[in-house]
Motif scaffolding. Structure first.
Motif, PDB file in Angstrom:
ATOM      1  N   PRO A 235       0.836  -1.305  -0.038  1.00  0.00           N
ATOM      2  CA  PRO A 235      -0.075   0.004  -0.096  1.00  0.00           C
ATOM      3  C   PRO A 235       0.709   1.319  -0.015  1.00  0.00           C
ATOM      4  N   ASN A 236       0.262   2.343  -0.692  1.00  0.00           N
ATOM      5  CA  ASN A 236       1.304   3.423  -0.691  1.00  0.00           C
ATOM      6  C   ASN A 236       2.321   3.662  -1.576  1.00  0.00           C
ATOM      7  N   ALA A 237       2.708   2.573  -2.227  1.00  0.00           N
ATOM      8  CA  ALA A 237       4.128   2.583  -3.003  1.00  0.00           C
ATOM      9  C   ALA A 237       3.776   3.626  -4.211  1.00  0.00           C
ATOM     10  N   GLY A 238       2.477   3.688  -4.511  1.00  0.00           N
ATOM     11  CA  GLY A 238       2.220   4.714  -5.615  1.00  0.00           C
ATOM     12  C   GLY A 238       1.857   4.133  -7.060  1.00  0.00           C
ATOM     13  N   LYS A 239       1.338   2.794  -6.849  1.00  0.00           N
ATOM     14  CA  LYS A 239       0.788   2.050  -8.028  1.00  0.00           C
ATOM     15  C   LYS A 239      -0.291   3.028  -8.910  1.00  0.00           C
ATOM     16  N   SER A 240      -1.371   3.472  -8.088  1.00  0.00           N
ATOM     17  CA  SER A 240      -2.289   4.147  -8.660  1.00  0.00           C
ATOM     18  C   SER A 240      -1.791   5.361  -9.238  1.00  0.00           C
ATOM     19  N   SER A 241      -0.767   6.005  -8.636  1.00  0.00           N
ATOM     20  CA  SER A 241      -0.337   7.198  -9.454  1.00  0.00           C
ATOM     21  C   SER A 241       0.434   6.825 -10.642  1.00  0.00           C
ATOM     22  N   LEU A 242       1.092   5.923 -10.504  1.00  0.00           N
ATOM     23  CA  LEU A 242       1.749   5.291 -12.167  1.00  0.00           C
ATOM     24  C   LEU A 242       0.871   5.097 -13.010  1.00  0.00           C
TER      25      LEU A 242
ATOM     26  N   ALA B 111      -3.079   4.492   3.298  1.00  0.00           N
ATOM     27  CA  ALA B 111      -2.394   3.006   2.852  1.00  0.00           C
ATOM     28  C   ALA B 111      -3.931   1.956   2.659  1.00  0.00           C
ATOM     29  N   GLY B 112      -3.827   1.668   1.723  1.00  0.00           N
ATOM     30  CA  GLY B 112      -5.266   0.767   1.385  1.00  0.00           C
ATOM     31  C   GLY B 112      -6.281   1.896   0.629  1.00  0.00           C
ATOM     32  N   THR B 113      -6.141   2.527  -0.206  1.00  0.00           N
ATOM     33  CA  THR B 113      -6.946   3.340  -0.919  1.00  0.00           C
ATOM     34  C   THR B 113      -7.642   2.405  -1.947  1.00  0.00           C
ATOM     35  N   THR B 114      -6.657   1.627  -2.879  1.00  0.00           N
ATOM     36  CA  THR B 114      -7.359   0.836  -3.782  1.00  0.00           C
ATOM     37  C   THR B 114      -7.562  -0.470  -3.449  1.00  0.00           C
ATOM     38  N   ARG B 115      -8.924  -0.954  -3.631  1.00  0.00           N
ATOM     39  CA  ARG B 115      -9.402  -2.184  -3.317  1.00  0.00           C
ATOM     40  C   ARG B 115     -10.048  -2.972  -4.547  1.00  0.00           C
TER      41      ARG B 115
ATOM     42  N   ALA C 114      -5.123  -3.535  -5.600  1.00  0.00           N
ATOM     43  CA  ALA C 114      -4.770  -3.151  -4.164  1.00  0.00           C
ATOM     44  C   ALA C 114      -3.591  -3.456  -3.225  1.00  0.00           C
ATOM     45  N   GLY C 115      -2.970  -2.781  -2.775  1.00  0.00           N
ATOM     46  CA  GLY C 115      -1.684  -2.826  -2.032  1.00  0.00           C
ATOM     47  C   GLY C 115      -1.629  -4.312  -1.238  1.00  0.00           C
ATOM     48  N   LEU C 116      -0.603  -5.117  -1.341  1.00  0.00           N
ATOM     49  CA  LEU C 116      -0.681  -6.324  -0.807  1.00  0.00           C
ATOM     50  C   LEU C 116      -0.135  -6.192   0.705  1.00  0.00           C
TER      51      LEU C 116
ATOM     52  N   LEU D 210      11.250   1.617  -8.526  1.00  0.00           N
ATOM     53  CA  LEU D 210      11.685   2.525  -7.453  1.00  0.00           C
ATOM     54  C   LEU D 210      10.953   3.950  -7.613  1.00  0.00           C
ATOM     55  N   ASN D 211       9.944   4.134  -7.116  1.00  0.00           N
ATOM     56  CA  ASN D 211       9.023   5.318  -7.305  1.00  0.00           C
ATOM     57  C   ASN D 211       9.649   6.302  -6.033  1.00  0.00           C
ATOM     58  N   LYS D 212       9.098   7.373  -6.279  1.00  0.00           N
ATOM     59  CA  LYS D 212       9.251   8.630  -5.523  1.00  0.00           C
ATOM     60  C   LYS D 212      10.608   9.132  -5.666  1.00  0.00           C
ATOM     61  N   ILE D 213      11.201   9.260  -6.563  1.00  0.00           N
ATOM     62  CA  ILE D 213      12.578   9.489  -6.524  1.00  0.00           C
ATOM     63  C   ILE D 213      12.921  10.962  -6.295  1.00  0.00           C
ATOM     64  N   ASP D 214      11.645  11.742  -6.491  1.00  0.00           N
ATOM     65  CA  ASP D 214      11.922  13.251  -6.151  1.00  0.00           C
ATOM     66  C   ASP D 214      12.130  13.368  -4.723  1.00  0.00           C
ATOM     67  N   ARG D 215      12.194  12.420  -3.685  1.00  0.00           N
ATOM     68  CA  ARG D 215      12.375  12.399  -2.597  1.00  0.00           C
ATOM     69  C   ARG D 215      13.710  12.095  -2.284  1.00  0.00           C
ATOM     70  N   CYS D 216      14.596  11.728  -3.039  1.00  0.00           N
ATOM     71  CA  CYS D 216      15.984  11.506  -3.072  1.00  0.00           C
ATOM     72  C   CYS D 216      16.609  11.761  -4.239  1.00  0.00           C
TER      73      CYS D 216
ATOM     74  N   LEU E 120      11.782   6.266 -10.897  1.00  0.00           N
ATOM     75  CA  LEU E 120      10.934   7.228 -11.569  1.00  0.00           C
ATOM     76  C   LEU E 120       9.998   7.762 -10.374  1.00  0.00           C
ATOM     77  N   SER E 121       9.581   9.169 -10.774  1.00  0.00           N
ATOM     78  CA  SER E 121       8.646   9.657  -9.917  1.00  0.00           C
ATOM     79  C   SER E 121       7.211   9.631 -10.383  1.00  0.00           C
ATOM     80  N   ALA E 122       6.125   8.901 -10.063  1.00  0.00           N
ATOM     81  CA  ALA E 122       4.805   9.118 -10.732  1.00  0.00           C
ATOM     82  C   ALA E 122       4.309  10.311 -10.376  1.00  0.00           C
ATOM     83  N   LYS E 123       4.390  10.871  -9.302  1.00  0.00           N
ATOM     84  CA  LYS E 123       3.914  12.015  -8.874  1.00  0.00           C
ATOM     85  C   LYS E 123       4.443  13.417  -9.768  1.00  0.00           C
ATOM     86  N   GLN E 124       5.516  13.286  -9.885  1.00  0.00           N
ATOM     87  CA  GLN E 124       6.336  14.198 -10.682  1.00  0.00           C
ATOM     88  C   GLN E 124       6.551  14.153 -12.240  1.00  0.00           C
TER      89      GLN E 124
HETATM   90  N1  LIG Z   1       6.646  12.520  -3.236  1.00  0.00           N
HETATM   91  C1  LIG Z   1       6.121  11.499  -3.722  1.00  0.00           C
HETATM   92  N2  LIG Z   1       4.866  10.950  -3.694  1.00  0.00           N
HETATM   93  C2  LIG Z   1       4.064  10.033  -4.289  1.00  0.00           C
HETATM   94  C3  LIG Z   1       4.654   9.645  -5.476  1.00  0.00           C
HETATM   95  N3  LIG Z   1       3.823   8.613  -6.041  1.00  0.00           N
HETATM   96  C4  LIG Z   1       2.732   8.599  -5.340  1.00  0.00           C
HETATM   97  N4  LIG Z   1       2.953   9.407  -4.137  1.00  0.00           N
HETATM   98  C5  LIG Z   1       1.776   9.700  -3.076  1.00  0.00           C
HETATM   99  O1  LIG Z   1       2.075   8.396  -2.267  1.00  0.00           O
HETATM  100  C6  LIG Z   1       0.744   8.140  -1.795  1.00  0.00           C
HETATM  101  C7  LIG Z   1       0.114   6.715  -2.037  1.00  0.00           C
HETATM  102  O2  LIG Z   1      -0.086   6.901  -3.577  1.00  0.00           O
HETATM  103  P1  LIG Z   1      -0.983   5.816  -4.508  1.00  0.00           P
HETATM  104  O3  LIG Z   1      -0.630   6.156  -6.023  1.00  0.00           O
HETATM  105  O4  LIG Z   1      -2.338   5.977  -4.104  1.00  0.00           O
HETATM  106  O5  LIG Z   1      -0.463   4.475  -3.759  1.00  0.00           O
HETATM  107  P2  LIG Z   1      -0.993   3.067  -4.127  1.00  0.00           P
HETATM  108  O6  LIG Z   1       0.347   2.211  -4.487  1.00  0.00           O
HETATM  109  O7  LIG Z   1      -1.921   2.984  -5.147  1.00  0.00           O
HETATM  110  O8  LIG Z   1      -1.648   2.951  -2.557  1.00  0.00           O
HETATM  111  P3  LIG Z   1      -2.944   1.817  -2.310  1.00  0.00           P
HETATM  112  O9  LIG Z   1      -3.989   1.922  -3.339  1.00  0.00           O
HETATM  113  O10 LIG Z   1      -3.239   2.128  -0.924  1.00  0.00           O
HETATM  114  O11 LIG Z   1      -2.273   0.359  -2.352  1.00  0.00           O
HETATM  115  C8  LIG Z   1      -0.265   9.459  -2.159  1.00  0.00           C
HETATM  116  O12 LIG Z   1      -0.148  10.352  -1.390  1.00  0.00           O
HETATM  117  C9  LIG Z   1       0.707   9.922  -3.246  1.00  0.00           C
HETATM  118  O13 LIG Z   1       0.547  11.181  -3.687  1.00  0.00           O
HETATM  119  C10 LIG Z   1       6.093  10.080  -6.122  1.00  0.00           C
HETATM  120  O14 LIG Z   1       6.376   9.710  -7.225  1.00  0.00           O
HETATM  121  N5  LIG Z   1       6.649  11.053  -5.093  1.00  0.00           N
END
Ligand SMILES: Nc1nc2c(ncn2[C@@H]2O[C@H](COP(=O)(O)OP(=O)(O)OP(=O)(O)O)[C@@H](O)[C@H]2O)c(=O)[nH]1
Ligand SMILES: [Mg+2]
Length: 463
Positions: free
Chosen positions: A234-241, A257-261, A281-283, A344-350, A366-370
Motif C-alpha cells: 500500500p502507498n507505493a504509488g501504483k495508482s499514481s503510476l 494506505a489501502g486506498t485501492t481495493r 490493491a496494495g498487498l 523504485l518510485n518517489k525519486i523526487d524525495r532522494c 521514477l517519480s509517478a507524482k512528478q
Molecule cells: N513524493 C511522491 N509521492 C508520491 C509519488 N507517487 C505517489 N506518491 C504519493 O504516495 C501516496 C500513495 O499513492 P497511491 O498512488 O495512492 O499509492 P498506491 O500504491 O496506489 O496505494 P494503495 O492504493 O493504497 O495500495 C499518495 O499520497 C501519493 O501522492 C511520487 O512519485 N513522489
C-alpha cells in the motif's frame, strides 16, 4: 480438403442482419445474402424493381400491407460477385434502431433468418472468396484499436500473410515429393537423401518459417496487446503510476494506505503498442474484509499478467533484490516466468536519477507524482514487449496462427535432425506431412468444422 467440402449447417438459407453499428446514425444498412433474393426484392421494394447489378436504386421499403417503413437505396450484388459469393442485397436506409429492426423483421417474414455472428464472412470463406486468415483479418480490422493494428490487419486482408503461408506449403509439397520418391526408389544410383540440396532446402524452409513467425508475433502483439499488472505494498504509488501512464486521473490517489481495493483496468496505447494496465490493491496482511478481497483479487491478476511492475517507495526500500523485497511472489509462484520489473518510485524525495538503474537488471527509477522517468519507462516497456514502431511487413495474426507456425517449425526442425542423425527419410517425410497440415490450418485448407465454428462465432453479427 477444399473450403467447399466443409459442410457447415444451414448454408442454403437466406440470412439477414443489420450491418451498421448499433445506435443512431445518418445511414443504417440491412444486408441479405442467399441464393435467390427475388422474393425479398418484390416484397420490400414493391413490384419487381429492375435492379441493376451493383448500382444504387432509390426506393421505398414497404411492409406487408404496403405501408412505407423507410426510404433509401437498394444495392444489388448478384452472385458470385459479392462479399459472400452469393446474391447480396443491401438496403441502405436511415440509421435508427426501430426502422432497421422493422426492416429485418420484414425480411424474416419473407423467409430469411437472422445471421449468426460472423456468418457473412463464413459464407465468403466457404465460397472461396477469401481464406480463413483473410476472414479473420476482416474481424481484426474492425476491432483494431490503433492505426498500426489496422494497418497490419489490412495487409493480412489483402492476402500478404496468406500468400507467404501458401508459398511455404508449396515448398513443403515439393520437398515431400522429393523425399517420398527417394524412399520409394531406394535402388536408384544416387542417394537422394544424402543430397546437399535437400539439406539446404530444408534449412531455407526453417529460416523462412522463423521469419514469418517473427512478423506474425508483432502482428499478434498489436492485436492483443499485453497485460501489465501494477503490484506492491500500500502507498507505493501504483495508482499514481497508472494515472501517469494513462495520462488521466482514472484511479483515486490518497496518502491513506489501502486506498485501492477494486481491480482497475485501463487500456492505453504506448506509441502504437496496446497495453492493458491493471491497478491492484496494495498487498498486506489485514483484517478489513473489503481489503482482504482486494488483496485476493490482486494476486489473481498477478497470476494472469504478461508483465508485472512491482512498485516500491524508494525511501523505504534499501534492498535491490526482488527476492528479498517480495518473497511472497517467489513462494507462491516458484516457477514464475513472467517478466518482472522493480519500480523504485518517489525519486523526487532522494537523489536517484530517473530511468533504468545502472548495474541493476530489471530495476527502474521514477517519480509517478512528478512524472519523471515515465517516457523512459514507456520506451523500456516497448523494448520488453519486443515492439518495433513502424515495423514494415507486420501482418495481423492471432494466437492460433502463431501456434500453427510454431508447430510447423518444430516439426521441420525435428525432421532435419532425423535426417542428419539417422538418415531416416520416412521420419522426415512424416514430419513434413504434419508440418504442411499445420500450416494449411492457417488459411483453412485443412481445418475441422469444429475449429471453423469457433472462429466465426467470435465475430460480430452482420459481419
Ligand atoms: N513524493 C511522491 N509521492 C508520491 C509519488 N507517487 C505517489 N506518491 C504519493 O504516495 C501516496 C500513495 O499513492 P497511491 O498512488 O495512492 O499509492 P498506491 O500504491 O496506489 O496505494 P494503495 O492504493 O493504497 O495500495 C499518495 O499520497 C501519493 O501522492 C511520487 O512519485 N513522489
Ligand atoms: Mg492505489
Amino acid at each position: 480438403m477444399t473450403a467447399q467440402a466443409h459442410s457447415l449447417a444451414n448454408n442454403r438459407d437466406t440470412i439477414v442482419a443489420i450491418a451498421t453499428a448499433p445506435g443512431r446514425g445518418g445511414i443504417g444498412i440491412v444486408r441479405l445474402s442467399g441464393t435467390d433474393l427475388d422474393p425479398f426484392i418484390q416484397g420490400i421494394l414493391g413490384a419487381k424493381k429492375n435492379l441493376q447489378s451493383r448500382q444504387a436504386t432509390y426506393s421505398s421499403f414497404i411492409d406487408d400491407s404496403g405501408d412505407v417503413i423507410d426510404e433509401g437505396v437498394a444495392v444489388y450484388f448478384p452472385g458470385p460477385n459479392s462479399f459472400t459469393g452469393e446474391t447480396v442485397l443491401e438496403l441502405q436506409g436511415h440509421g435508427g434502431q426501430v426502422v432497421l429492426n422493422r426492416l429485418v423483421q420484414r425480411c424474416i417474414e419473407l423467409g430469411a433468418r437472422l445471421a449468426r455472428p460472423g456468418e457473412f464472412s463464413e459464407r465468403a470463406f466457404l465460397n472461396d472468396k477469401m481464406d480463413l486468415a483473410q476472414a479473420e483479418a476482416v474481424a481484426d480490422l474492425i476491432d483494431a484499436s490503433s492505426y498500426q493494428a489496422a494497418r497490419s490487419a489490412i495487409k493480412s486482408l489483402q492476402g500478404e500473410f496468406s500468400t507467404l503461408v501458401t508459398q511455404l506449403v508449396e515448398t513443403m509439397i515439393q520437398l515431400r515429393i522429393y523425399v517420398e520418391a527417394a524412399i520409394d526408389f531406394p535402388e536408384e544410383e544416387i542417394d537422394f537423401l544424402a543430397d546437399e540440396n535437400l539439406r539446404a532446402n530444408l534449412r531455407n524452409l526453417q529460416a523462412e518459417l522463423r521469419q514469418i513467425m517473427s512478423r506474425a508475433e508483432q502482428g499478434s502483439l498489436l492485436r492483443e496487446g499485453m497485460t501489465l499488472v501494477l503490484a506492491g505494498k500500500p502507498n507505493a504509488g501504483k495508482s499514481s503510476l497508472l494515472n501517469a501512464l494513462a495520462g488521466t486521473d482514472t484511479a483515486i490517489v490518497t496518502p491513506v494506505a489501502g486506498t485501492t481495493r477494486d481491480v482497475l483496468r485501463e487500456k492505453i496505447s504506448l506509441g502504437g503498442l496496446p497495453l492493458n494496465i491493471v491497478d491492484t490493491a496494495g498487498l498486506r496482511e489485514t483484517s478489513d474484509e473489503v481489503e482482504i478481497e482486494g488483496v485476493r483479487r490482486a494476486w489473481s491478476e498477478i497470476e494472469k499478467a504478461d508483465l508485472i511492475l512491482f512498485v516500491v517507495d524508494i525511501t523505504e526500500t534499501d534492498s535491490p533484490d526482488l527476492h528479498e523485497i517480495w518473497p511472497e511472489y517467489f513462494i507462491r509462484f516458484p516457477e514464475a516466468r513472467q517478466p518482472l520489473i522493480l519500480v523504485l518510485n518517489k525519486i523526487d524525495r532522494c537523489d536517484q536519477q530517473p530511468g533504468a538503474v545502472e548495474g541493476r537488471e530489471g530495476c527502474f527509477a521514477l517519480s509517478a507524482k512528478q512524472k519523471q522517468g515515465i517516457a523512459q519507462l514507456t520506451a523500456h516497456l516497448q523494448q520488453v514487449a519486443g515492439y518495433q514502431d513502424q515495423a514494415e511487413g507486420v501482418f495481423s495474426a492471432r494466437r492460433r496462427h502463431l501456434d500453427a507456425l510454431a508447430r510447423a517449425l518444430e516439426l521441420v526442425s525435428t525432421g532435419i535432425q532425423q535426417l542428419e542423425e539417422t538418415g531416416a527419410g520416412e521420419l522426415l517425410a512424416e514430419d513434413l506431412r504434419q508440418a504442411q497440415n499445420n500450416l494449411s490450418e492457417i488459411t483453412g485448407q485443412f481445418t475441422s468444422d469444429d475449429l471453423l465454428g469457433r472462429i466465426f462465432s467470435s465475430f460480430c453479427i452482420g459481419k
